[in-house]
Design a protein around this motif. Structure first.
Motif, short mmCIF file in Angstrom:
data_model
loop_
_atom_site.label_atom_id
_atom_site.label_comp_id
_atom_site.label_asym_id
_atom_site.label_seq_id
_atom_site.Cartn_x
_atom_site.Cartn_y
_atom_site.Cartn_z
N GLY A 1 5.13 1.46 2.02
CA GLY A 1 6.19 0.93 1.15
C GLY A 1 7.24 1.95 0.83
O GLY A 1 8.40 1.66 0.68
N LYS B 1 6.59 1.54 -5.72
CA LYS B 1 6.07 0.53 -6.60
C LYS B 1 4.83 -0.11 -6.03
O LYS B 1 4.12 -0.81 -6.68
CB LYS B 1 7.12 -0.54 -6.89
CG LYS B 1 7.78 -1.04 -5.67
CD LYS B 1 8.75 -2.11 -6.05
CE LYS B 1 8.81 -3.06 -4.86
NZ LYS B 1 8.93 -4.40 -5.17
N ASN B 2 4.65 0.18 -4.80
CA ASN B 2 3.52 -0.51 -4.21
C ASN B 2 2.24 0.28 -4.30
O ASN B 2 1.18 -0.22 -4.13
CB ASN B 2 3.83 -0.80 -2.76
CG ASN B 2 4.25 0.48 -2.07
OD1 ASN B 2 4.63 1.43 -2.73
ND2 ASN B 2 4.21 0.50 -0.77
N SER B 3 2.39 1.53 -4.48
CA SER B 3 1.14 2.28 -4.48
C SER B 3 0.83 2.79 -5.87
O SER B 3 0.26 3.85 -6.03
CB SER B 3 1.24 3.43 -3.49
OG SER B 3 2.35 4.23 -3.84
N SER B 4 1.26 2.04 -6.82
CA SER B 4 1.12 2.53 -8.18
C SER B 4 -0.32 2.78 -8.53
O SER B 4 -0.66 3.71 -9.23
CB SER B 4 1.73 1.54 -9.16
OG SER B 4 1.21 0.27 -8.88
#
Lengths: 824, 172
Positions: free
Chosen positions: A150, A30-33
């Motif tokens: 992440g 979800k952090n590197s979306s």
């Protein structure tokens, strides 16, 4: 064979990884979306991986660096050799740790040998595994990517599960693998048939994976629970130990008391013997006193038995948890033994004249008496039943939750008795010779000596909360920004506060309605209901809890708005740890440990707390709050009041008279809190724990106080328009404010407060402290914070005393420092 | 705007292709690219604030601060989407609120440039010019925000890159 195994493993996992693992990875990110650059699956093999593969293929290094037995892992047999010779050739460094780090970045994991117990390569060997790094699967290599931070944990979990599942399933799929094997003559590319064959296995694998993860999780939670249980049992042991100490101390106290009583009795006998002329005078009184003394002693025995019972109860409860408490029974026995001895003392000689007058709570007084004047451990028969009055010896929550005055310190009966002795002899037998008085002084030192050890133990046991809080401050944090909520939450936790979070004004109001907090940190700009409106709403029914606005808007206009809505202070965003702590210190100062208590030479707190019987200033509305406790306390007060003719202070002041020299010296720098004590019945929330200073200062300002109090009240109402009953605030000083805060009184917060502070120092401090605790505390501690201009604007509903009822909610959950003198 | 040394291409392509930035801004970016070759971390992040955040980590893996940063990333992405929507609707108050909101959390982490640009958005959304004086009318405000929004996204991406690589180094 070897080959077959290899193939088996890679067949299935490949599928799984290709289908499931990658999906997991991608979905879980979800952090590197926004950033697909790192994780895209296309492109060439990373250079590091290429190098690694080539190194492994190069059999020249076989002795230090080679594939694992099944080709799914590679082993570094000798790390030193590896680092010295191999690393520099292919990489620019010769640092094995860097190599490992880089491996980790690409999601390689070290294989721990402990699992299967085999150490085929020796203890020095390091074995690494990556699901996509296999000797025979060059096509998978390009899927190896650096992981983003992440997702690494999730990937680890996935990889761990995958690896576990792979291991589990590999054995079962050996037969199928052989079939696949045949199809894979070229050994690298996955053919259609392989995929078909593996489909069924896929599901099995997935199932196994899931089960594996569940098992891991269960194991984790199990170990967590075990740790928790362990921790709890440790706590129990600690508590039990505390208990033991408690009982021992009580026994010691009882002993001392008995000795004291004996001495007193003896002295009385002497007195009577010496002055026959006055004996008539005495007898008349003594007859009355004897009855009362008898009552006293009876109540003492009641109390001590109740004490024993309670000890018993608690021990039983504790025993349920950890059955190693043989001592409580012993303690009880001791106490029981003590009980009979007490009543046996000649009671008619006891000049406990005034104390018995408090028919309200003889038990209280008796308890206090019997406990050598230290509140610590003297059980009070309050309306709510017996409660151990302890100064934070055991869990801080004990005192907090019951709303009992854990810090309620009553005048040590010893001192009271001693004072009484003195008083009595002074007033009633003034015509007596000096001799009589002299013996009287003896009990005083002994009682003081009693308190010394107590005081020191008190001091030592004070720190229960972290960072010197006696009770962790309860903070309500209201902010729509989750980043800030987390950040501030963490900061507050580090300080040692308990925190509740609210997302907007509505939630904040709801939570305020459900609980009382020591402090509210309120953001301004929020959806649903903004900070200002929420504050207004809260202020309608709660004047005491300090509300601090956190915002990045703090123009003058804004500040006026904030204070106008009822906020107490401003904390500009972004704030630093320091400013946050500063605010906490200011507004939760009453919850801080009083270091002063560790000074054994100072008059024990008990002395300072008795309110000077006066309560002349009955304007105090403190009535409601302290309820039984305060009434119990105040019941002591009137008695003392009767005693004293010269001062409005309680008989406690007599004691200070004896040792006032020492005390005043120390108390000199500490102006405030005490002066207040004598005059006004303080609302219950005033910290009961008085600094010894207060005791001393009580001596002199006592006479001043009444006038001061009134004067201050007026000034207060004018200057501060504060919400609280300025009238009541007279005496209730926050006794426990640490010295630095005391000094701050003279540095009020900003222009508004200046006029008030212009009074002469002694009185200045007096009025300040007389403020209702929240305000006074705030004022006192309102160190001029450079970051915010504080404008004290009156709260419209300032004069409503009802809600406060002396019950300063600000400290309601904390230790209720209630002034003993809140005679209500 | 100084761009991260590591990913100048990424940012530039992103900006230019995806966001259809007005040419003057792209020129500015190009110019700055030539001017500044290396990343000036001090400009990007307020180390005091960020260090304070790191201080609160219990242990070396920076679990707490990293989770906070990740949280912030999510929040920022969300806010950018909302900002885009609000800009489409020409909803200035909403833009201002969003700007204020993101400003706060950026400041908490210490991302100076993002915070400053968010503050600008906040002010412009309130029909104040960039330093807070009143005087903009709505169309002007919309225009300005249209220009600034890509900027803040770029600055955010830059910061995001830096933080991600920072944590990558730190946690491994």
């Amino acid at each position: 064979m070897d080959q077959a195994n290899v193939k088996v493993e890679y067949t299935i996992p490949t599928k799984r990884q290709a289908n499931g693992n990658n999906k997991k990875v991608i979905n879980n990110q979800k952090n590197s979306s926004g950033n697909t650059r790192i994780n895209d699956g296309t492109g060439s093999v990373p250079e590091f991986i290429q190098k690694l593969f080539r190194m492994l293929e190069n059999k020249a290094f076989k002795h230090t660096f080679c594939w694992g037995p099944d080709g799914t892992t590679f082993v570094v047999k000798d790390t030193n050799e590896f680092a010295k010779t191999i690393l520099p050739k292919h990489f620019k460094h010769c640092n094995f740790a860097s190599f490992v780090r880089q491996l980790n970045k690409y999601d390689f994991h070290k294989v721990r040998n402990a699992e299967d117990g085999q150490k085929p390569y020796g203890d020095q060997a390091w074995e690494f595994v990556h699901p996509k790094f296999r000797r025979d699967r060059k096509d998978l290599l390009e899927q190896i990517r650096r992981k983003t931070p992440g997702k690494h944990k999730k990937e680890e979990a996935a990889a761990a599960a995958a690896a576990a599942a792979a291991a589990a399933a590999s054995s079962s799929s050996s037969t199928i693998g052989k079939d696949n094997n045949n199809l894979r003559s070229d050994g690298i590319k996955a053919s259609q048939e392989d995929e078909l064959n593996a489909e069924s296995l896929n599901e099995i694998r997935q199932l196994t994976e899931k089960l594996q993860t569940q098992i891991t999780q269960l194991e984790l939670s199990q170990s967590n629970m075990e740790t928790t249980v362990q921790r709890l049992s440790n706590n129990d042991h600690l508590i039990l130990n505390e208990f033991m100490n408690l009982s021992k101390n009580m026994a010691a106290k009882d002993d001392l008391i008995r000795q004291f009583l004996q001495i007193a009795v003896n002295r009385d006998k002497e007195t009577h013997a010496q002055s026959p002329s006055s004996s008539l005078h005495n007898n008349a009184e003594s007859s009355t006193t004897s009855a009362e003394t008898q009552k006293l002693l009876d109540s003492y025995s009641k109390v001590s038995s109740a004490n024993a019972v309670q000890l018993d109860n608690i021990t039983k409860q504790l025993q349920q948890v950890s059955p190693n408490t043989p001592w409580p029974q012993q303690q009880q026995q001791q106490q029981m033994q003590q009980d009979p001895t007490v009543p046996s003392q000649p009671s008619d000689q006891h000049p406990f004249n005034n104390i018995p007058n408090q028919s309200n709570h003889p038990a209280v007084v008796a308890a206090a008496h019997m406990n050598a004047g230290s509140i610590i451990g003297s059980p009070l028969k309050t309306g709510e039943g017996l409660a151990f009055v302890r100064l934070g010896r055991l869990s801080p929550h004990m005192s907090v939750k019951d709303n009992k005055p854990s810090l309620e310190i009553r005048v040590t009966p010893e001192q009271a008795a001693a004072a009484n002795h003195q008083q009595q002899h002074q007033h009633q037998q003034q015509h007596h010779s000096q001799q009589q008085q002299q013996p009287m002084t003896t009990p005083v030192p002994s009682s003081s000596s009693l308190q010394e050890p107590l005081a020191s133990t008190l001091g030592m046991k004070r720190k229960l909360g972290g960072n010197g809080w006696t009770v962790p401050p309860r903070v309500l944090l209201v902010d729509d920004d989750s980043v800030y909520r987390d950040l501030s939450g963490k900061l507050l936790q580090v300080i040692g506060c308990t925190i509740d979070l609210a997302k907007d004004g509505m939630e904040a109001i709801r939570m305020m309605g459900a609980e009382k907090y020591d402090l509210i940190l309120m953001d301004i700009v929020m959806p649903n209901l903004d900070g200002i409106s929420a504050t207004r709403n809260i202020r309608q029914y709660d004047m005491l809890t300090p509300i601090i606005s956190m915002t990045s808007n703090f123009t003058d206009n804004d500040i006026v708005q904030y204070v106008g809505s009822g906020m107490n202070d401003i904390l500009p965003k972004p704030f630093s740890k320091r400013t946050l702590y500063g605010i906490l210190e200011k507004y939760c100062a009453h919850l801080k440990v009083m270091q002063r208590f560790q000074d054994p030479t100072s008059i024990p707190r008990g002395l300072g707390l008795l309110p000077p019987a006066t309560s002349t200033d009955t304007s105090s509305t403190s009535g409601n709050s302290s309820s039984s406790r305060s009434s119990a306390v105040s019941s002591v007060t009137p008695a003392s009041g009767n005693l004293n003719e010269n001062s409005t202070g309680s008989f406690i002041e007599e004691i200070p008279a004896v040792s006032v020299s020492t005390v005043t010296a120390t108390s000199a720098p500490q102006p405030q809190p005490i002066p207040q004590v004598p005059t006004h019945p303080i609302p219950s929330s005033h910290p009961v724990v008085n600094t010894p200073m207060s005791t001393a200062s009580m001596a002199y300002p006592v006479t001043m106080n009444p006038s001061m109090g009134i004067q201050h009240n007026n000034m207060n109402s004018q200057a501060y328009h504060q919400q609280q009953h300025s009238s009541t605030m007279g005496t209730a000083t926050i006794a426990t404010q640490p010295p630095p805060m005391v000094h701050n009184n003279n540095v009020p917060m900003n222009p508004v407060s200046t006029p008030v502070w212009s009074q002469p120092p002694p009185s200045t401090t007096t009025p300040t402290t007389t403020q209702q605790p929240p305000i006074s505390m705030q004022q006192q501690t309102m160190m001029p914070s450079g970051d915010a201009k504080l404008v004290w604007t009156p709260n419209s509903s300032s004069e409503t005393q009802a809600p406060q009822g002396g019950e300063f909610t600000i400290a309601s959950n904390g230790i209720k420092r209630r002034r003993v003198n809140e005679a209500q | 705007m100084s761009t991260n040394q590591v990913a100048p291409e990424f940012i530039k392509t992103d900006l230019k292709e995806k966001l259809e930035m007005p040419s003057d801004i792209t020129d500015q970016i190009d110019k700055n690219d030539k001017d500044k070759v290396s990343v000036n971390i001090e400009e990007l992040i307020d180390t005091n604030t960020f260090d304070q955040l790191l201080d609160m980590d219990d242990d070396e893996d920076h679990e707490f601060s990293y989770s906070l940063v990740v949280n912030y990333f999510d929040q920022a992405e969300e806010t950018f989407k909302d900002m885009d929507a609000a800009l489409d609707k020409k909803d200035l108050p909403e833009l201002s609120r969003l700007g204020h909101f993101l400003k706060g959390s950026s400041a908490a982490i210490g991302l100076k440039k993002v915070k400053e640009t968010c503050e600008k958005i906040q002010n412009i959304g309130n029909c104040q010019d960039e330093i807070g004086l009143k005087g903009l009318d709505e169309t002007e405000a919309i225009k300005k925000i249209t220009q600034i929004l890509p900027l803040v996204k770029a600055e955010y991406s830059e910061a995001e890159e830096y933080l991600k690589s920072f944590y990558e180094q730190e946690t491994r």
